[in-house]
Design a protein around this motif. Structure first.
Motif, short mmCIF file in Angstrom:
data_model
loop_
_atom_site.label_atom_id
_atom_site.label_comp_id
_atom_site.label_asym_id
_atom_site.label_seq_id
_atom_site.Cartn_x
_atom_site.Cartn_y
_atom_site.Cartn_z
N VAL A 1 2.54 1.64 -3.67
CA VAL A 1 1.61 2.04 -4.53
C VAL A 1 1.07 3.53 -4.40
N THR A 2 0.37 3.85 -3.20
CA THR A 2 -0.25 5.01 -2.88
C THR A 2 1.05 6.12 -2.82
N VAL B 1 8.30 0.91 -9.70
CA VAL B 1 8.30 -0.22 -8.82
C VAL B 1 8.92 -1.38 -9.23
N SER C 1 5.68 4.94 -13.69
CA SER C 1 5.50 4.49 -12.30
C SER C 1 5.60 2.86 -12.11
N MET C 2 4.73 2.21 -13.12
CA MET C 2 5.11 0.80 -12.95
C MET C 2 6.65 0.17 -13.09
N GLY D 1 -1.10 5.70 -6.85
CA GLY D 1 -1.99 4.76 -7.08
C GLY D 1 -2.85 4.16 -6.03
N VAL E 1 -4.30 -0.14 -4.63
CA VAL E 1 -4.32 -1.35 -4.53
C VAL E 1 -5.85 -1.76 -4.61
N ILE F 1 -3.33 -3.58 -9.20
CA ILE F 1 -3.03 -2.25 -8.75
C ILE F 1 -3.39 -1.28 -9.78
N ASP G 1 0.76 -1.16 -0.11
CA ASP G 1 0.25 0.14 0.04
C ASP G 1 0.82 1.21 0.02
N LEU H 1 -1.71 2.57 -11.29
CA LEU H 1 -0.71 3.38 -11.08
C LEU H 1 -1.19 4.52 -12.17
#
Length: 106
Positions: free
Chosen positions: A34-35, A68, A64-65, A39, A41, A57, A31, A59
């Motif tokens: 992603v946040t 991560v 951004s993906m 983004g 979840v 998720i 969380d 995003l």
């Protein structure tokens, strides 16, 4: 916002961390990541078999993906696969979009 299916398997190092921290600790970590990138979840499930973890998720963008993915893989605790997910409306739009394509040999 782009949506992704994340499938992951823990390495021995990652499994030891999960055993120490528990599932709720890992959910909080996902969380936060992603946040932190703007983004959400949608779903997160633990599993057994080929994958140990499955997430859906959202995003803001592909960059951004990628960020991560790079960060998580660099740690070595997980092996991951990210699959972009498309809605029915997006596929309908794609079927209506003209594409100038000629098959090989045609």
């Amino acid at each position: 916002m782009p949506k992704y299916l994340i499938q992951a398997g823990y390495t021995p190092q990652g499994t030891r961390g999960l055993l120490e921290e528990g599932a709720s600790g890992r959910r909080a970590a996902v969380d936060r990541v992603v946040t932190g990138l703007g983004g959400t979840v949608e779903a997160m499930y633990f599993a057994f078999g080929e994958d140990d973890l499955v997430c859906v998720i959202d995003l803001p963008d592909q960059v951004s993906m990628a960020a991560v993915s790079l960060r998580v893989k660099a740690d070595g605790a997980l092996r991951t696969r990210a699959t972009p997910l498309l809605t029915v409306d997006e596929i309908d739009e794609a079927t209506r979009r003209p594409v100038d394509f000629r098959p090989p040999g045609a």
